[in-house]
Design a protein around this motif. Structure first.
Motif, PDB file in Angstrom:
ATOM      1  N   GLN A 169      68.740  88.442  32.181  1.00  0.00           N
ATOM      2  CA  GLN A 169      67.975  88.340  33.058  1.00  0.00           C
ATOM      3  C   GLN A 169      67.818  87.819  34.834  1.00  0.00           C
ATOM      4  O   GLN A 169      67.966  88.637  35.825  1.00  0.00           O
ATOM      5  N   ARG A 170      67.257  86.264  34.461  1.00  0.00           N
ATOM      6  CA  ARG A 170      66.553  85.884  35.092  1.00  0.00           C
ATOM      7  C   ARG A 170      67.977  85.451  36.541  1.00  0.00           C
ATOM      8  O   ARG A 170      67.801  85.686  37.563  1.00  0.00           O
ATOM      9  N   ASN A 171      69.285  85.206  35.874  1.00  0.00           N
ATOM     10  CA  ASN A 171      70.739  85.159  37.357  1.00  0.00           C
ATOM     11  C   ASN A 171      70.590  86.762  37.398  1.00  0.00           C
ATOM     12  O   ASN A 171      70.932  86.287  38.524  1.00  0.00           O
ATOM     13  N   ALA A 172      70.455  87.936  36.636  1.00  0.00           N
ATOM     14  CA  ALA A 172      70.493  88.708  36.909  1.00  0.00           C
ATOM     15  C   ALA A 172      69.660  89.373  38.898  1.00  0.00           C
ATOM     16  O   ALA A 172      69.772  90.000  39.334  1.00  0.00           O
ATOM     17  N   LEU A 175      70.457  86.951  41.771  1.00  0.00           N
ATOM     18  CA  LEU A 175      71.230  87.634  42.609  1.00  0.00           C
ATOM     19  C   LEU A 175      71.025  89.164  43.705  1.00  0.00           C
ATOM     20  O   LEU A 175      71.582  88.539  44.730  1.00  0.00           O
ATOM     21  N   ARG A 176      69.979  89.375  42.668  1.00  0.00           N
ATOM     22  CA  ARG A 176      69.222  91.151  43.442  1.00  0.00           C
ATOM     23  C   ARG A 176      68.835  90.223  44.309  1.00  0.00           C
ATOM     24  O   ARG A 176      68.817  90.782  46.164  1.00  0.00           O
ATOM     25  N   ARG A 177      67.420  89.141  44.313  1.00  0.00           N
ATOM     26  CA  ARG A 177      66.863  88.703  45.713  1.00  0.00           C
ATOM     27  C   ARG A 177      68.161  87.829  46.631  1.00  0.00           C
ATOM     28  O   ARG A 177      67.963  88.172  48.414  1.00  0.00           O
ATOM     29  N   TYR A 198      72.643  93.724  28.616  1.00  0.00           N
ATOM     30  CA  TYR A 198      73.463  93.228  29.467  1.00  0.00           C
ATOM     31  C   TYR A 198      72.517  94.338  30.798  1.00  0.00           C
ATOM     32  O   TYR A 198      71.828  94.619  31.183  1.00  0.00           O
ATOM     33  N   TYR A 199      72.224  92.650  32.531  1.00  0.00           N
ATOM     34  CA  TYR A 199      71.734  93.359  33.465  1.00  0.00           C
ATOM     35  C   TYR A 199      72.616  93.711  34.657  1.00  0.00           C
ATOM     36  O   TYR A 199      73.033  92.264  35.075  1.00  0.00           O
ATOM     37  N   ARG A 200      72.741  94.580  35.363  1.00  0.00           N
ATOM     38  CA  ARG A 200      73.573  94.336  36.308  1.00  0.00           C
ATOM     39  C   ARG A 200      72.721  94.961  37.416  1.00  0.00           C
ATOM     40  O   ARG A 200      72.257  95.149  37.865  1.00  0.00           O
TER      41      ARG A 200
END
Length: 231
Positions: A169-172, A175-177, A198-200
């Motif tokens: 989740q931290r990787n997603a 990228l979101r930020r 998965y976190y999309r």
């Protein structure tokens, strides 16, 4: 017990009655006839179960082992189906109107894309409602549940621009930020598939594919693989 508490209890009872009637109506022979009892007087009736009536087909060996629209791998002996009438992740009851047989499936893919057809069943689901030999059957599809926040049954399809999918989740969120500095509609969507989570990272929804394509083209500069997802 307060009036509010009584009202909540009554609604739960009514919903239980409605879902019990849906399952009871399924049968495995033409001779089985089920008559639902009249509703108890004074009990508020729940919202009618969304239903779609149309032709069903099935798909199997040619797609076995391929990825579906929700990211899972299609297995023809799972109880799954493809449809554009229901959101991905929806659980539906499919009733063969020729013989009364029913099967519960999860919508994991998009299709069928032939005019007049409403659902593509897995090989196992088609076998359970007795439609393998004919290949198609007229069915009633009743919604059991759908993911929170998903579109309503029968509503137009929505398009999302997916920029990445992560197991962490931290990787997603990272990228979101990064994308949120340029776009206001970036969000992280969680998906559970094939016993994994998965976190999309997505942008949208967009009402048209052309709008999604324009965003996909503009966001390609970030260097991440961009996919347009239809839901």
């Amino acid at each position: 017990m307060s009036g509010i508490g009584n009202h909540g209890a009554v609604r739960r009872i009514a919903l239980t009655i409605a879902m019990s009637a849906l399952f009871a109506a399924c049968s495995f022979s033409r001779s089985a006839q089920v008559t639902s009892p009249p509703p108890a007087p004074g009990v508020p009736q729940p919202t009618p179960t969304p239903q779609v009536v149309g032709m069903a087909s099935w798909y199997g060996p040619g797609f076995h082992g391929h990825k579906t629209s929700d990211g899972s791998v299609y297995h023809q002996e799972d109880l799954t189906a493809a449809s554009v009438a229901f959101p991905l992740g929806s659980r539906v009851m499919v009733t063969n109107l020729d013989n009364g047989r029913c099967v519960e499936v999860t919508i994991t893919d998009r299709g069928p894309f032939l005019k007049g057809r409403k659902i593509d069943l897995s090989h196992k689901a088609a076998r359970m409602i007795g439609m393998l030999d004919h290949g198609t059957a007229r069915v009633r599809i009743s919604l059991i549940s759908k993911p929170a926040g998903s579109r309503e049954v029968g509503a137009p399809l929505r398009y999302f621009v997916q920029v990445g999918s992560f197991s962490e989740q931290r990787n997603a969120e990272q990228l979101r930020r990064k994308l949120a500095a340029s776009y206001s509609d970036v969000h992280v969507d969680r998906l559970d598939a094939d016993r994994r989570r998965y976190y999309r990272v997505r942008m949208g929804a967009f009402a048209t594919r052309s709008a999604a394509e324009a965003r996909a083209s503009a966001s390609a500069r970030f260097g991440f693989p961009v996919v347009i997802v239809t839901e």
